[in-house]
Design a protein around this motif. Structure first.
Motif, mmCIF file in Angstrom:
data_model
loop_
_atom_site.group_PDB
_atom_site.id
_atom_site.type_symbol
_atom_site.label_atom_id
_atom_site.label_comp_id
_atom_site.label_asym_id
_atom_site.label_seq_id
_atom_site.Cartn_x
_atom_site.Cartn_y
_atom_site.Cartn_z
ATOM 1 N N ASN A 175 -8.787 -8.941 15.780
ATOM 2 C CA ASN A 175 -8.416 -8.671 14.388
ATOM 3 C C ASN A 175 -9.309 -9.380 13.371
ATOM 4 O O ASN A 175 -9.182 -9.148 12.172
ATOM 5 C CB ASN A 175 -6.948 -9.034 14.146
ATOM 6 C CG ASN A 175 -6.012 -8.014 14.778
ATOM 7 O OD1 ASN A 175 -6.457 -7.000 15.301
ATOM 8 N ND2 ASN A 175 -4.722 -8.303 14.729
ATOM 9 N N ASP A 224 -0.402 2.318 0.882
ATOM 10 C CA ASP A 224 -0.258 2.416 -0.574
ATOM 11 C C ASP A 224 -0.796 1.183 -1.303
ATOM 12 O O ASP A 224 -1.373 1.290 -2.389
ATOM 13 C CB ASP A 224 1.226 2.643 -0.936
ATOM 14 C CG ASP A 224 2.142 1.596 -0.324
ATOM 15 O OD1 ASP A 224 1.971 1.276 0.870
ATOM 16 O OD2 ASP A 224 3.016 1.065 -1.034
ATOM 17 N N ILE A 225 -0.667 0.012 -0.702
ATOM 18 C CA ILE A 225 -1.117 -1.218 -1.381
ATOM 19 C C ILE A 225 -2.646 -1.246 -1.479
ATOM 20 O O ILE A 225 -3.208 -1.664 -2.491
ATOM 21 C CB ILE A 225 -0.570 -2.463 -0.641
ATOM 22 C CG1 ILE A 225 0.971 -2.432 -0.659
ATOM 23 C CG2 ILE A 225 -1.094 -3.755 -1.254
ATOM 24 C CD1 ILE A 225 1.627 -3.458 0.233
ATOM 25 N N THR A 256 0.266 -7.972 3.329
ATOM 26 C CA THR A 256 -0.436 -7.056 4.247
ATOM 27 C C THR A 256 -1.803 -7.623 4.640
ATOM 28 O O THR A 256 -2.589 -8.011 3.774
ATOM 29 C CB THR A 256 -0.566 -5.621 3.666
ATOM 30 O OG1 THR A 256 -1.681 -4.959 4.277
ATOM 31 C CG2 THR A 256 -0.755 -5.585 2.157
ATOM 32 N N VAL A 257 -2.049 -7.641 5.943
ATOM 33 C CA VAL A 257 -3.283 -8.228 6.466
ATOM 34 C C VAL A 257 -4.471 -7.337 6.126
ATOM 35 O O VAL A 257 -5.394 -7.747 5.411
ATOM 36 C CB VAL A 257 -3.173 -8.447 8.000
ATOM 37 C CG1 VAL A 257 -4.508 -8.884 8.581
ATOM 38 C CG2 VAL A 257 -2.082 -9.463 8.303
ATOM 39 N N THR A 258 -4.452 -6.084 6.585
ATOM 40 C CA THR A 258 -5.612 -5.231 6.306
ATOM 41 C C THR A 258 -5.679 -4.859 4.823
ATOM 42 O O THR A 258 -6.775 -4.659 4.300
ATOM 43 C CB THR A 258 -5.629 -3.955 7.182
ATOM 44 O OG1 THR A 258 -4.324 -3.394 7.188
ATOM 45 C CG2 THR A 258 -6.044 -4.231 8.585
ATOM 46 N N ASP A 290 2.727 -10.075 16.535
ATOM 47 C CA ASP A 290 1.920 -9.733 17.710
ATOM 48 C C ASP A 290 2.261 -10.586 18.940
ATOM 49 O O ASP A 290 1.702 -10.355 20.021
ATOM 50 C CB ASP A 290 0.422 -9.855 17.384
ATOM 51 C CG ASP A 290 -0.060 -8.687 16.534
ATOM 52 O OD1 ASP A 290 0.697 -7.725 16.339
ATOM 53 O OD2 ASP A 290 -1.213 -8.746 16.043
ATOM 54 N N ILE A 318 8.454 -7.483 10.376
ATOM 55 C CA ILE A 318 7.185 -6.933 9.857
ATOM 56 C C ILE A 318 7.118 -5.415 10.042
ATOM 57 O O ILE A 318 6.759 -4.692 9.124
ATOM 58 C CB ILE A 318 5.961 -7.598 10.548
ATOM 59 C CG1 ILE A 318 6.053 -9.123 10.456
ATOM 60 C CG2 ILE A 318 4.650 -7.081 9.971
ATOM 61 C CD1 ILE A 318 5.906 -9.711 9.081
HETATM 62 C C1 UD1 Z 1 -2.453 -6.309 11.038
HETATM 63 C C2 UD1 Z 1 -2.934 -6.509 12.443
HETATM 64 C C3 UD1 Z 1 -1.797 -6.302 13.430
HETATM 65 C C4 UD1 Z 1 -0.615 -7.184 13.053
HETATM 66 C C5 UD1 Z 1 -0.242 -7.019 11.582
HETATM 67 C C6 UD1 Z 1 0.813 -8.016 11.123
HETATM 68 C C7 UD1 Z 1 -5.266 -5.860 12.322
HETATM 69 C C8 UD1 Z 1 -6.313 -4.862 12.678
HETATM 70 N N1 UD1 Z 1 -4.006 -5.569 12.695
HETATM 71 O O1 UD1 Z 1 -1.994 -4.954 10.931
HETATM 72 O O2 UD1 Z 1 -2.258 -6.642 14.729
HETATM 73 O O3 UD1 Z 1 0.490 -6.825 13.854
HETATM 74 O O4 UD1 Z 1 -1.394 -7.201 10.750
HETATM 75 O O5 UD1 Z 1 0.380 -9.319 11.335
HETATM 76 O O6 UD1 Z 1 -5.548 -6.899 11.750
HETATM 77 N N2 UD1 Z 1 2.482 -2.240 4.325
HETATM 78 C C9 UD1 Z 1 2.853 -1.441 3.245
HETATM 79 N N3 UD1 Z 1 1.861 -0.892 2.474
HETATM 80 C C10 UD1 Z 1 0.525 -1.106 2.728
HETATM 81 C C11 UD1 Z 1 0.172 -1.922 3.805
HETATM 82 C C12 UD1 Z 1 1.165 -2.471 4.591
HETATM 83 O O7 UD1 Z 1 4.026 -1.238 2.996
HETATM 84 O O8 UD1 Z 1 -0.314 -0.569 1.992
HETATM 85 C C13 UD1 Z 1 3.541 -2.840 5.182
HETATM 86 C C14 UD1 Z 1 3.477 -2.328 6.641
HETATM 87 O O9 UD1 Z 1 4.173 -1.100 6.776
HETATM 88 C C15 UD1 Z 1 4.163 -3.453 7.382
HETATM 89 C C16 UD1 Z 1 3.730 -4.697 6.580
HETATM 90 O O10 UD1 Z 1 3.281 -4.223 5.317
HETATM 91 O O11 UD1 Z 1 5.564 -3.326 7.304
HETATM 92 C C17 UD1 Z 1 2.628 -5.512 7.216
HETATM 93 O O12 UD1 Z 1 1.584 -4.651 7.610
HETATM 94 P P1 UD1 Z 1 0.062 -5.107 7.616
HETATM 95 O O13 UD1 Z 1 -0.039 -6.603 7.486
HETATM 96 O O14 UD1 Z 1 -0.708 -4.267 6.662
HETATM 97 O O15 UD1 Z 1 -0.382 -4.726 9.093
HETATM 98 P P2 UD1 Z 1 -1.812 -4.281 9.499
HETATM 99 O O16 UD1 Z 1 -2.796 -4.907 8.561
HETATM 100 O O17 UD1 Z 1 -1.847 -2.816 9.709
#
Ligand code: UD1
Length: 420
Positions: free
Chosen positions: A23, A125-126, A164-166, A307, A329
């Protein structure tokens, strides 16, 4: 399709070298899109997701070369296409991360919307709202995000919720070349986000607040190539430690950063393990004892990571007593539970909480996993189950665990791969 056969082999022992973090490697590889000269990366794990990312970069005209030590050189000086097609985003959600750097450097990007996913709806969306706040025009047409900006993006004050991570990584990469100051509030503090920020700073970016929930980015004109080594994979390390815990063994993970594992190590201790840390190693010793049940709630870093939820669920399934695991999460991240029940576990799900009553024994069975960490948890169960466990859909594991059979063999486990 490949399958893994896992047989009970008693206690594990020895040490296992941990690979670079998947990641962290994925956003850093994609972050190379921002550099006007070649970047050299080391400690990149050899995983399916890394291969997919390299394919994605190559499809845009990025030159990728490997040296004899499997370090990767990436030259994004001649990008020909600013697009992430459906086929690649669909196999790997992290492909969405090209949106920020392409928009930031070239003022345009076309990225397929990720589809639904086995562990919940996972919207973006974020990511989109943040880029709009920075002045981008974003349209969603025929399943694609079409993003453009009139000149450089503009710095903005962006609050993200939930964490949100990504999302944080994408906006960070959009902001480094923007005009003016961007503030990212409620930013993810995961070590992989900090690793990306350190990499971008080394390339010439100006990001402060690393490791906190407020990142301040002063936009710069350009970024240039550097040499960079990816941090160790804390989840891979935690998974091997959990294998020692379920099999009542002692083992050491090497080339890790114990600081990244604090919340997880605390829970291992609560479960009855003895933990010894040095600068780059962690040893877990169960001294042959049965696990104690531990209650877990997943949360953003520095709290307990989602994770590692599936792995602790297997530990609790074998513990002496009852426990709960609350997943905050992702919705729908208990797909491994029905498989563990088929192996003899006593677990019920109520909303986002699993109630677990420990059993003395699990029994091998053919099982199927639907995501990466769920697959890892089935290996852990298979290591101690009576009889043979056959894990289908091994491609999930190949996405995130480097040389998984070899590493487990070295520890004394009986795991082998069969191809139909
Ligand atoms: C990353 C990790 C994944 C880990 C997760 C949480 C990578 C490639 N993957 O996933 O292994 O399980 O972090 O630590 O790094 N959300 C929204 N809107 C958005 C973005 C996210 O509502 O635009 C919500 C998601 O639905 C979820 C929460 O935010 O409920 C966290 O998600 P997010 O941290 O974005 O997970 P990933 O970045 O996809």
């Amino acid at each position: 399709m490949d399958k893994l056969v896992v047989e009970c082999a008693g206690r594990l022992s020895g040490s296992v070298e941990i690979s670079g973090a998947k990641n962290a490697a994925l956003p850093i590889l994609i972050g190379c899109l921002l550099a006007e000269s070649p970047v050299k990366l080391s400690n990149v794990p050899h995983l399916m997701d890394v291969t997919t990312t390299i394919q994605l970069l190559a499809s845009m005209g990025v030159e990728v070369m490997f040296d004899e030590h499997l370090n990767i050189e990436i030259d994004a000086s001649n990008i020909t296409k600013k697009e992430a097609p459906y086929e690649l985003v669909n196999t790997m959600r992290a492909s969405i991360l090209v949106l920020g750097p392409l928009l930031g450097r070239f003022g345009e990007a076309k990225v397929s919307l990720p589809g639904g996913c086995a562990i919940g709806s996972r919207p973006v969306d974020i990511h989109i709202k943040g880029m709009e706040q920075m002045g981008a025009t974003i349209l969603v047409e025929q399943g694609y995000i079409l993003a453009s900006s009139n000149g450089r993006l503009k710095g903005a004050d962006i609050s993200m919720s939930p964490v949100t991570v990504t999302g944080t990584e994408n906006l960070l990469m959009a902001a480094v070349l923007a005009e003016g100051t961007t503030t990212l509030r409620n930013a993810a503090r995961e070590p992989e986000v900090t690793d990306l920020a350190e990499f971008l700073n080394k390339m010439g970016a100006n990001i402060t607040g690393l490791g906190t929930d407020t990142l301040v980015i002063e936009g710069v004109e350009r970024l240039s190539g550097v040499e960079y080594s990816v941090i160790p994979d804390r989840i891979e390390a935690g998974t091997y430690l959990a294998a020692a815990a379920v099999s009542q063994s002692q083992l050491t993970v090497t080339k890790v950063n114990p600081k990244h594992l604090e919340a997880v190590l605390q829970k291992f201790e609560e479960a009855g393990a003895e933990i010894f840390c040095s600068e780059h190693e962690v040893t877990l010793d169960m001294r042959g004892r049965t696990l104690k049940p531990v209650n877990i709630r997943t949360d953003p870093y520095p709290l307990f990571p989602t994770d590692m939820q599936a792995q602790f669920l297997v530990m609790n399934a074998l513990a002496e007593g009852c426990s709960t695991i609350e997943e905050t999460i992702f919705e729908n991240r208990f797909m491994h539970v029905s498989e563990l029940i088929r192996m003899g576990a006593d677990i019920s799900i109520e909303g986002n909480t699993a109630h677990i009553t420990g059993v003395k024994k699990l029994f091998g069975a053919p099982v199927m996993a639907t995501d990466l960490r769920a697959s890892a948890s089935l290996i852990l169960a298979g290591l101690v189950a009576e009889g043979e466990t056959v894990i289908n859909r091994v491609y999930h594991l190949d996405r995130g665990y480097e040389l998984i059979e070899e590493k487990f063999h070295k520890l004394g486990a009986h795991i082998y791969r069969i191809t139909d």
